[in-house]
Design an enzyme around this catalytic site. Structure first.
Site, PDB file in Angstrom:
ATOM      1  N   HIS A 190     -24.312  60.793 -10.291  1.00 15.85           N
ATOM      2  CA  HIS A 190     -25.754  60.761 -10.195  1.00 15.85           C
ATOM      3  C   HIS A 190     -26.764  61.534 -10.761  1.00 15.85           C
ATOM      4  O   HIS A 190     -27.185  62.152  -9.406  1.00 15.85           O
ATOM      5  CB  HIS A 190     -26.540  59.091  -9.518  1.00 15.85           C
ATOM      6  N   ARG A 226     -26.751  54.182 -17.193  1.00 21.66           N
ATOM      7  CA  ARG A 226     -26.588  53.635 -16.115  1.00 21.66           C
ATOM      8  C   ARG A 226     -25.672  52.956 -16.331  1.00 21.66           C
ATOM      9  O   ARG A 226     -25.950  51.723 -17.002  1.00 21.66           O
ATOM     10  CB  ARG A 226     -27.404  53.301 -14.967  1.00 21.66           C
ATOM     11  N   LYS A 240     -21.158  40.133 -24.729  1.00 27.26           N
ATOM     12  CA  LYS A 240     -20.266  39.345 -26.183  1.00 27.26           C
ATOM     13  C   LYS A 240     -19.024  40.285 -25.793  1.00 27.26           C
ATOM     14  O   LYS A 240     -17.780  40.150 -26.350  1.00 27.26           O
ATOM     15  CB  LYS A 240     -20.580  39.672 -27.176  1.00 27.26           C
TER      16      LYS A 240
END
Ligand code: NCD
Length: 305
Positions: free
Chosen positions: A132, A104, A83
């Site tokens: 990562h 993530r 939204k």
């Protein structure tokens, strides 16, 4: 409360403490007797990009340690981000429900942005093509477990070096150890970003860049294959040009040292022929399993346990 945002935040000693904790976790899992250190904790896993290993191993790690998990596995569609809610607002809300946030996101710096506005630990499960860190640590754990050392290694990174966040997290860890040398094998348009190679030059670390896979394999102790990161390309044509750049085939095995290991963060597409899986040097499934132990150690780390 410490966050896990980038591997550059860890000194060699801190990284080693996490690896040694992960070894304890592996032993506890093997004995079937894991101390429930995170009993009564709630871990939120919010993933705005697809994941199999990272999210499920974090959730399994949390459960093994006695925590509960709340999860938005397709947060780009299923959370209020759809939204138009900002990552900061989502983080503020989730942090009022949970004790730690594993996330993530497709944007570089997203975990950092979340960490800046909340007082609970944030663990970066991958931010765009940037980093990562939990994968970097599990890769380091794997190399140590397989080779018994982290120094004096010749490492070949192959594939999409530009966009592979796992390499961007592993490289800063490996450069902390003496005598490691690097061969970067990629098509020209997917070369390791200059900021990383500049750093190596500055530190006087030996590295080379090539498109010749066969010659790069010869001296390698670690052959680290990567997927061409389709989701980071601007157009299908750009991707199609390089998507099958490097495939490791059974005939390559004769060029790889008998005690070398072949790694891949997975998922693999067309980078490693499945016929290689049976070779003892194929370490990628062992590598994925190690993720569980390292993520158990990291959950303990963020809670100071
Ligand atoms: C990697 C990632 O998401 O960066 N996957 C993983 O976490 N093991 C690698 C990839 O998707 O190619």
């Amino acid at each position: 409360m410490p966050h896990v945002l980038s591997t550059s935040q860890f000194t060699k000693e801190e990284a080693e403490r996490i690896l040694s904790r992960a070894r304890e976790m592996e032993a506890e899992c093997a004995s079937g007797n894991v101390a429930k250190l995170l009993k009564d904790k709630i871990i939120a896993c919010i993933f705005f990009e697809p994941s199999t290993r990272t999210r499920l191993s974090f959730e399994a790690a949390a459960f093994r340690l006695g925590a509960n998990v709340i999860s938005a596995e397709n947060a780009a569609e299923n959370s209020s981000a759809h939204k138009g809610e900002t990552i900061e607002d989502t983080a503020r809300i989730v942090s009022s429900y949970a004790d730690a946030l594993v996330m993530r996101h497709y944007e570089a710096g997203a975990a950092q942005a979340a960490a800046a506005v909340i007082s609970k630990p944030v663990i970066n499960g991958g931010d765009g093509a940037h980093e990562h860190p939990t994968q970097g640590l599990l890769d380091l754990y794997t190399i140590h477990k397989e080779h018994g050392r982290l120094d004096g290694l010749s490492v070949a990174f192959v594939g999409d070096l530009k966009n592979s966040r796992t390499l961007h997290s592993l490289l800063p860890l490996l450069v902390q150890y003496s005598g490691n040398t690097f061969t970067f094998v990629s098509p020209d348009e997917l070369r390791m970003p200059k900021e990383y190679t500049d750093e190596l030059s500055k530190k006087g670390i030996t590295f080379s860049e090539t498109e010749d896979l066969e010659s790069a394999l010869k001296n390698a102790d670690v052959v680290y294959m990567t997927r061409v990161q389709k989701e980071r390309f601007e157009s299908e044509e750009d991707y199609a040009r390089v998507k099958d750049a490097f495939l490791l085939k059974p005939e390559h095995l004769t060029h790889i040292k008998p005690d070398a290991i072949i790694m891949h963060p997975l998922p693999r597409l067309n980078e490693i022929d499945h016929a290689i899986d049976a070779d003892k040097r194929a370490a990628y499934f062992r590598q994925a399993e190690n993720g569980l132990y390292v993520r158990m150690a990291l959950l303990c780390y963020v809670f100071g346990l």
